[in-house]
Write a protein that holds these residues in place. Structure first.
Motif: not given
Length: 1181
Positions: A847-858, A872-877, A881-886
């Motif tokens: 929930n915390l991860a989904s509440s953070l804005p995109e590209n947040h440093k956390l 895995c799924e949550q980690a990928v999301t 969200k922080c634009n790190q597909p690799k």
């Protein structure tokens, strides 16, 4: 170690005492004497004063019971501590066992042999058995409940002593003629003991005492001597066990009557009398020795005849039976202890461990750190550090010198105040005496001394650094022989051969300050050296042998305590004229005190010192004593007019749980007087008194008192006098404040009365100052309370800060749930994430991860948390969200979620998808998951690789002779994948040549490229071969079974082209069968010929085929009936017609249906019966 007589108890009617025994556990003292005298006494201390503990507390007799029952003189008394029993016997041989009942002693058992007198009785270590020996050689071993276990008569032997070994397996019997015999615990003789101490002794001798220490409190060191045997002529031997061939030998030089070990086996007391040349009568004396035979001291006792001695259970007192008195002597042990930066370091032995247990007890925080040290010799402290001197371990490293190699035998370990070893030094010199300064450690044996300039990561002043830089360059360790005269300019070297050279006048004590080293020698000579460059400055001569030396803070005076406890003082710099008229340096001062066992100079005043005399502490200023303080503590520290003392006797009764009550602070008189003056008379008079007796501590006292009264002028002056810059600044700040109440609040805060200061601020309506005060203190709970009580603009950020600080408080204590509540209010996402992770609340984390804005440093951090727990799924999301597909792909790979990884790589058009696929495919193939690998390649549009694997499976299945239908399906799938691959290549090429030329050209280019790629592969040329083979194989059989024998034969004839796919045996067997069924015996004959010529068949199988052929062709001529129909099929050739996959017949019409996927044909009239292609099963369009 010091001893002094402290108390005397007289026995009524002057009855002479014969024996005394002190119960080690309960403290009862039993004494027996003439005319059947038997008394049980108990000394108990009665005091309410916490400072008066131990030896300093007054003691009175709490029990004084006379036990009636003996008529003759009582000769033996012995305690059984475990069962609270007292066993006594008299000259008539009567034995009585007494027991304690409701605070009094009563007879429990009586035994009388009426034949002989009991000479000795001894209980074993666990109190279960008693051994009684009679003068006539009778021995009885009985149990604690009064039953006899065994008895024995040793014929012709007069017995006088008995002792048990610690394990109760061995008995020692002492004979009247001085021999000692060793028996086992059943009374069987083993051997005579070898008495090395009686070599060259003539005349009659008798045994004065045998005492075997049972190790109940541990041993001073492993394999320590514990069996003491002493004879009346003063010869003594201390053995490690009953067969010790190399015992410690002592000649006490006195007539001995009794011996006994103390409670921990570290001191042996030997009581008797000594002839003195100047006096006619003998002097009663007690000598004290270590288990290794070193003499610790002598105690002279008044009276005519000493008869017995006994130690108290704690080893701090000793009872002596002299004439008709019991004398008590107090013992001041040489504990292994020290004091550094609020930490008391002390060592003790434990029965369960061979090492010393060294405890570093931080008296400020009441925390303790335990270290176990083998063969500890001493503890020395200075400043924040301590030195543990020990014997080196057997497997210690060798120290290699230029000239020779030797094994270092001792170690000096530098430790900090929590016992962490910082620097060990291996030395080959016995560190009998160790001194320590801020920069140096000096260790001395009897002949030489070693100096080591130790380094610690501590800031030294510029002056101190200048002092030691020169010596640093020239090396840090030196050895000097006591007879050398070093000049200080040419420094010594680390030459251990000096330590081996003897001297006629050994070292007996050392001490050192930052600039002076003093070495005392047994003749009374005192040698003064300079430090850090060791140079002999002066030799002085004293008329006593120093036991303890101590320099004052400016190294001008030396305090000397000699072996008998006499304290004298020597002025090192005074110039005096001696009797011959010559001027000499150094003067013995007039002051002399007796029975002194500890002393300490003040750290900040050269004329102040404190000393312990018996159970009193005296403080001296300029050699004038103040009134004494009753205490038995060891002095830790003396500075700021305060003495810190530690009751080591009390601590070592329960060393694992030291109590803060055992640290006592004493204020000296000038401090007490100044405080009284300030309180009762006023600041001005006190100021005058302090002016006359200046000391920084007194000025500080005055400054604080002046602050309390807001006398800022006096306070400032006093702060200046005690050089307290912060204090001066504080007074200046107070001066700038307007209101009186504000000043008072500030003063209250300065003195740590924070509640009061806060109340004052709030009364003034200055909530901001109250909050500021609590902020400085870090009391965030109170800050939060104060913030909630009011409102303000700047409160929001402060509130957040407070919530976060309280969250930190709980997180530090690992109370994550509480921390979460505060972090949520403080909007501290970083710490929240950490708390959720620690609580394993992954939903909260999600929930915390989904509440953070995109590209947040956390987000990357949270994603990593999910990866660590395999989500895995949550980690990928989070990664996406922080634009790190690799990173998302890496996480999937790490967690073996390859599908997801491939999907992500495709979606984000990653270049490395090929390598990723290869890794995953190889991972799957390793696990034999080939179909999964195919699926992976197919999803990723890598049709060629998928087809390769699919063909591989189909081939394997075919080899296994699996169901033909299954094999056909596998080949169809392979072919379909190849078709998709062709399509892909065409499309790719189309994209490359878009707009340049026609579609046909691009398709051709695609095919050419494909051709180049797949020249090596058989299955790209004719992908459908395998599928066709199995399709016709199945079709022929189906037609045959349904009775369409002619069509079956036609279909079977096609199979001849597929010998590389289906085994020839199967093809020709089927063909022969179909031909036979449709009565085409010519074709059948050819099939048989082929079968018989196959090399794969065994001779037996070939024979079977031949027999079958013979059977058929003897009945039927091998000729085909309907030749014309089969001709075209049999001949085949160039103009080969397409075959209908539905019927297996050749297509001769011009109109037929062709499958759009597999490009195979079906007769026009047949296709109407099908919805799907008979071969590839794609729908009929």
């Amino acid at each position: 170690m010091f001893f002094y007589l402290s108390k005397k108890i007289a026995i009524p009617n002057n009855v002479k005492l014969k024996c005394v025994s002190w119960n080690k556990d309960q403290g009862f003292i039993a004494c027996g004497g003439e005319d059947g005298l038997l008394k049980v006494l108990k000394l108990e201390t009665q005091t309410d004063d916490a400072k008066l503990r131990g030896l300093a507390a007054p003691s009175n007799l709490s029990m004084n019971q006379t036990l009636e029952g003996h008529s003759g003189s009582v000769q033996v008394v012995t305690w059984n501590e475990q069962y609270q029993k007292l066993t006594t016997s008299d000259q008539n041989g009567l034995i009585i066992v007494w027991m304690l009942y409701k605070g009094s002693w009563y007879e429990e058992m009586i035994n009388n042999r009426n034949k002989s007198v009991v000479r000795s009785m001894s209980w074993n270590a666990d109190g279960q058995k008693i051994c009684i020996v009679y003068e006539d050689g009778a021995v009885i071993v009985g149990s604690v409940d009064g039953n006899r276990i065994w008895g024995k008569d040793l014929k012709g032997i007069q017995l006088c002593h008995v002792a048990w070994s610690a394990d109760s397996k061995v008995l020692l019997f002492g004979m009247a003629n001085g021999e000692i015999h060793i028996y086992d615990n059943q009374g069987n003789f083993i051997m005579k003991m070898k008495l090395n101490c009686l070599v060259n002794v003539t005349g009659a001798i008798s045994i004065a005492g045998i005492h075997w220490y049972h190790g109940t409190e541990g041993y001073v060191e492993p394999d320590c001597p514990c069996l003491a045997i002493c004879f009346d002529n003063g010869r003594c031997q201390i053995m490690r066990h009953e067969n010790d061939q190399n015992p410690v030998l002592i000649d006490t030089g006195m007539y001995v009557v009794s011996i006994q070990w103390n409670h921990i086996g570290s001191v042996l007391a030997v009581a008797g009398s000594q002839k003195v040349v100047t006096q006619d009568k003998d002097v009663n004396t007690v000598q004290f020795y270590t288990p290794f035979g070193e003499h610790l001291g002598t105690l002279k006792v008044p009276g005519k005849q000493m008869s017995a001695l006994s130690w108290e259970g704690g080893g701090l007192k000793i009872a002596l039976a002299v004439d008709s008195f019991i004398y008590f002597a107090n013992i001041r042990p040489d504990y292994k202890w020290g004091y550094c930066s609020n930490t008391v370091v002390y060592a003790y032995t434990r029965p369960d461990r061979p090492e010393y247990c060294v405890i570093f007890w931080d008296t400020k925080n009441n925390e303790k750190y335990v270290k176990y040290v083998k063969s500890l010799i001493s503890i020395t402290t200075c400043g924040d550090f301590c030195i543990l001197a020990t014997k080196a371990d057997e497997n210690h490293p060798q120290v290699v010198l230029i000239l020779f190699v030797f094994c270092s035998q001792f170690v000096l370990v530098l430790c900090n105040s929590i016992g962490t070893p910082l620097d060990p030094k291996y030395i080959d010199l016995v560190p009998l005496f160790v001194a320590m300064t801020k920069t140096h450690v000096i260790a001395a044996s009897k002949e030489a001394f070693y100096t080591w300039q130790y380094r610690v990561a501590k800031k030294l002043t510029a002056l101190e650094i200048n002092q030691i830089t020169r010596s640093r360059k020239e090396g840090r360790e030196r050895i000097y022989h006591v007879d050398d005269t070093p000049s200080g300019s040419v420094d010594g070297v680390l030459d251990y051969s000096k330590a081996i050279q003897g001297t006629r006048d050994p070292i007996c004590a050392i001490t050192a300050s930052d600039k002076t080293l003093i070495v005392g020698r047994e003749s009374g000579t005192i040698q003064r050296y300079s430090l850090p460059n060791v140079g002999l400055i002066q030799k002085y001569s004293l008329n006593c042998r120093a036991y303890q030396l101590s320099l004052n803070c400016n190294s001008s005076r030396l305090a000397v305590i000699d072996i008998s406890g006499v304290l004298t003082f020597f002025d090192l710099d005074a110039r005096v004229t001696d009797s011959t008229g010559q001027q000499v340096i150094g003067e013995l001062l007039k002051l002399e005190r007796k029975d002194v066992w500890d002393m300490k100079w003040a750290k900040d005043n050269p004329d102040l010192f404190a000393m312990m005399e018996k159970t009193r502490m005296y403080v001296f200023r300029n050699l004038d004593p103040e009134e004494p303080i009753q205490t038995s503590g060891y002095i830790c520290n003396f500075e700021d007019l305060e003495i810190k003392s530690v009751l080591l006797d009390e601590i070592l009764k329960n060393p694992e749980h030291p109590n803060k009550d055992y640290i006592i602070n004493f204020e000296i008189r000038s401090l007490r007087d100044s405080r009284a003056l300030i309180e009762k008379v006023g600041i001005e008079d006190a100021s005058q008194f302090i002016e006359d007796n200046p000391h920084p501590r007194l000025w500080r006292l005055l400054a604080e008192a002046a602050l309390q009264k807001l006398d800022l002028h006096t306070a400032e002056q006093a702060f200046v006098r005690c050089k307290d810059y912060q204090g001066i600044k504080f007074v200046k700040r107070l001066g700038n404040l307007q209101t009186e109440s504000m000043k008072q609040a500030e003063v209250a805060a300065y003195f740590g009365r924070f509640e009061e200061a806060e109340r004052m601020y709030l009364d003034m309506d200055r909530r901001d100052l109250a909050i500021g005060l609590r902020l400085k203190l870090g009391d965030w709970f109170r800050v939060l309370q104060l913030l909630k009580t009011g409102s303000g603009d700047a409160d929001d950020s402060l509130l957040e800060q407070a919530h976060n600080a309280i969250g930190d408080y709980f997180a530090d204590r690992q109370k994550w749930l509480n921390a979460v509540q505060y972090y949520v209010q403080g909007r501290n996402q970083e710490r929240l994430a950490e708390c959720y992770y620690m609580l394993e609340d992954y939903e909260g984390l999600e929930n915390l991860a989904s509440s953070l804005p995109e590209n947040h440093k956390l987000l990357p951090e949270i994603a990593q948390m999910f990866v660590r727990v395999g989500m895995c799924e949550q980690a990928v999301t989070a990664f996406l969200k922080c634009n790190q597909p690799k990173d998302a792909v890496d996480a999937c790979v790490h967690l073996n979620q390859w599908n997801k990884a491939v999907e992500l790589a495709k979606n984000h058009s990653m270049k490395e998808i090929g390598s990723l696929l290869a890794r995953y495919a190889s991972h799957l193939l390793e696990k034999n998951k080939t179909l999964d690998a195919i699926e992976l390649y197919r999803k990723a549009n890598y049709f060629y690789d998928a087809a390769k694997l699919m063909f591989k499976i189909a081939d394997e299945e075919a080899k296994k002779r699996t169901k033909p239908l299954r094999v056909k399906k596998l080949y169809v799938l392979s072919a379909l994948l190849i078709e998709q691959y062709h399509e892909q290549m065409k499309n790719a090429q189309k994209g490359k040549v878009k707009g340049k030329s026609s579609e046909a050209t691009s398709a051709l280019a695609g095919l050419l490229e494909e051709e180049v790629l797949s020249t090596t592969s058989r299955f790209t040329d004719n992908a459908w071969r395998g599928a066709e083979a199995y399709h016709f194989f199945i079709l022929a059989q189906r037609q045959l079974y349904e009775g369409y024998v002619d069509t079956a034969l036609k279909t079977a004839l096609h199979l001849r082209d597929y010998e590389d796919v289906i085994p020839a045996v199967e093809i020709y067997s089927l063909l022969a069968l179909c031909a036979c069924a449709s009565r085409a015996f010519g074709t059948c004959s050819k099939a048989f010929i082929k079968l018989e010529s196959l090399e794969t068949l065994s001779a037996e199988q070939k024979q079977q085929y031949e027999d079958l052929a013979l059977e058929i062709f003897t009945k039927h001529t091998p000729k085909d009936n309907r030749k014309s129909e089969l001709d075209s099929l049999l001949e085949g050739g160039e103009g080969k017609l397409p075959t209908c996959v539905a019927t297996g017949s050749p297509i001769t019409e011009y109109q037929f249906w062709m499958c759009s996927v597999c490009k195979h044909c079906v007769l026009a009239q047949e296709i109407s019966n099908y919805n799907f292609c008979p071969l590839c099963h794609s729908s009929v369009g």
